[in-house]
Structure formats: structure tokens, C-alpha cells
Write a protein that holds these residues in place. Sequence first.
Motif, PDB file in Angstrom:
ATOM      1  N   ILE A   1       0.863  -1.179   0.000  1.00 44.46           N
ATOM      2  CA  ILE A   1       0.000   0.000   0.000  1.00 44.46           C
ATOM      3  C   ILE A   1       0.904   1.235   0.000  1.00 44.46           C
ATOM      4  O   ILE A   1       1.861   1.312   0.772  1.00 44.46           O
ATOM      5  N   GLU A   2       0.614   2.146  -0.904  1.00 45.54           N
ATOM      6  CA  GLU A   2       1.411   3.368  -1.038  1.00 45.54           C
ATOM      7  C   GLU A   2       0.550   4.547  -0.624  1.00 45.54           C
ATOM      8  O   GLU A   2      -0.568   4.706  -1.118  1.00 45.54           O
ATOM      9  N   THR A   3       1.085   5.347   0.293  1.00 49.34           N
ATOM     10  CA  THR A   3       0.327   6.469   0.838  1.00 49.34           C
ATOM     11  C   THR A   3       1.171   7.737   0.871  1.00 49.34           C
ATOM     12  O   THR A   3       2.396   7.687   0.869  1.00 49.34           O
ATOM     13  N   LEU A   4       0.473   8.850   0.938  1.00 48.07           N
ATOM     14  CA  LEU A   4       1.112  10.154   1.124  1.00 48.07           C
ATOM     15  C   LEU A   4       1.047  10.520   2.595  1.00 48.07           C
ATOM     16  O   LEU A   4      -0.019  10.444   3.199  1.00 48.07           O
TER      17      LEU A   4
ATOM     18  N   VAL B   1       5.246   6.897   0.937  1.00 49.38           N
ATOM     19  CA  VAL B   1       5.749   5.697   1.600  1.00 49.38           C
ATOM     20  C   VAL B   1       4.984   4.480   1.087  1.00 49.38           C
ATOM     21  O   VAL B   1       3.755   4.492   0.997  1.00 49.38           O
ATOM     22  N   THR B   2       5.727   3.407   0.764  1.00 51.09           N
ATOM     23  CA  THR B   2       5.123   2.136   0.397  1.00 51.09           C
ATOM     24  C   THR B   2       5.401   1.145   1.516  1.00 51.09           C
ATOM     25  O   THR B   2       6.552   0.950   1.906  1.00 51.09           O
ATOM     26  N   THR B   3       4.345   0.541   2.032  1.00 59.31           N
ATOM     27  CA  THR B   3       4.450  -0.444   3.101  1.00 59.31           C
ATOM     28  C   THR B   3       4.187  -1.825   2.522  1.00 59.31           C
ATOM     29  O   THR B   3       3.203  -2.026   1.820  1.00 59.31           O
ATOM     30  N   PHE B   4       5.064  -2.771   2.827  1.00 55.10           N
ATOM     31  CA  PHE B   4       4.960  -4.144   2.343  1.00 55.10           C
ATOM     32  C   PHE B   4       4.616  -5.056   3.510  1.00 55.10           C
ATOM     33  O   PHE B   4       5.263  -4.987   4.559  1.00 55.10           O
TER      34      PHE B   4
ATOM     35  N   ALA C   1      -1.739   3.948  -4.212  1.00 54.56           N
ATOM     36  CA  ALA C   1      -1.885   2.658  -4.891  1.00 54.56           C
ATOM     37  C   ALA C   1      -1.872   1.539  -3.863  1.00 54.56           C
ATOM     38  O   ALA C   1      -1.407   1.716  -2.731  1.00 54.56           O
ATOM     39  N   TYR C   2      -2.381   0.374  -4.277  1.00 55.00           N
ATOM     40  CA  TYR C   2      -2.328  -0.819  -3.431  1.00 55.00           C
ATOM     41  C   TYR C   2      -2.447  -2.046  -4.316  1.00 55.00           C
ATOM     42  O   TYR C   2      -2.976  -1.977  -5.428  1.00 55.00           O
ATOM     43  N   THR C   3      -1.938  -3.162  -3.836  1.00 60.12           N
ATOM     44  CA  THR C   3      -2.074  -4.429  -4.557  1.00 60.12           C
ATOM     45  C   THR C   3      -1.794  -5.583  -3.626  1.00 60.12           C
ATOM     46  O   THR C   3      -1.151  -5.414  -2.580  1.00 60.12           O
ATOM     47  N   VAL C   4      -2.280  -6.756  -4.010  1.00 63.93           N
ATOM     48  CA  VAL C   4      -1.991  -7.992  -3.299  1.00 63.93           C
ATOM     49  C   VAL C   4      -1.524  -9.017  -4.327  1.00 63.93           C
ATOM     50  O   VAL C   4      -2.162  -9.205  -5.356  1.00 63.93           O
TER      51      VAL C   4
END
Length: 89
Positions: free
Chosen positions: A8-11, A42-45, A72-75
Motif C-alpha cells: 500500500i502506497e500512501t502520502l 511511503v510504500t508499506t509491504f 496505490a495498493y495491490t496484493v
Amino acid sequence: MGKAVGMIETLGIATTIEATDMMLKTADVIVFQQNKTDPALVTTFITGDVSAVVAAIKAGKGVAERTGALIAYTVIPAADDQTLDRLIE
């Protein structure tokens, strides 16, 4: 095939912390990396079982959407072991 991977990528740091906290409270997942592209992006994995990762990403996405910070987000349901190896390097 390995475990699921969610991203998930957030501002904003505050939203990132809140979304990450919600993901960890929602499901049995592990945060294994956070990439800061710049001070605000920031992108959190996360990783775990598919259902846990899907639930966690959905919860984190809700936080980020509420604050207007979702980028953005993905699984990836069954990430290849090499995918995880590359992310952790």
C-alpha cells in the motif's frame, strides 16, 4: 510459491503510521519493509496468508482513502520466493 505479499502506497507519514497500525490490528500479517520515496510518499509491504493480507490491505486502504492519501495498493496472492528475496534486499 510463497506467502501473499501486499503493498500500500500512501502520502504522509501520519497516514502511513495509521494505515499500518490498522493493518496489523486487522489481521495476522507482518510488515517486512517500508520504502520512503520522498518525505511524504511511503510504500508499506506486508506478508502473511492470502486472506490475512487481503483483509489487512482492505483495512489500510480504508484509512488512506478516508484521509485522501491513497496512491496505490495491490496484493500478490502467492508470491514467488524470489519476489520476496528481491524486496528484502
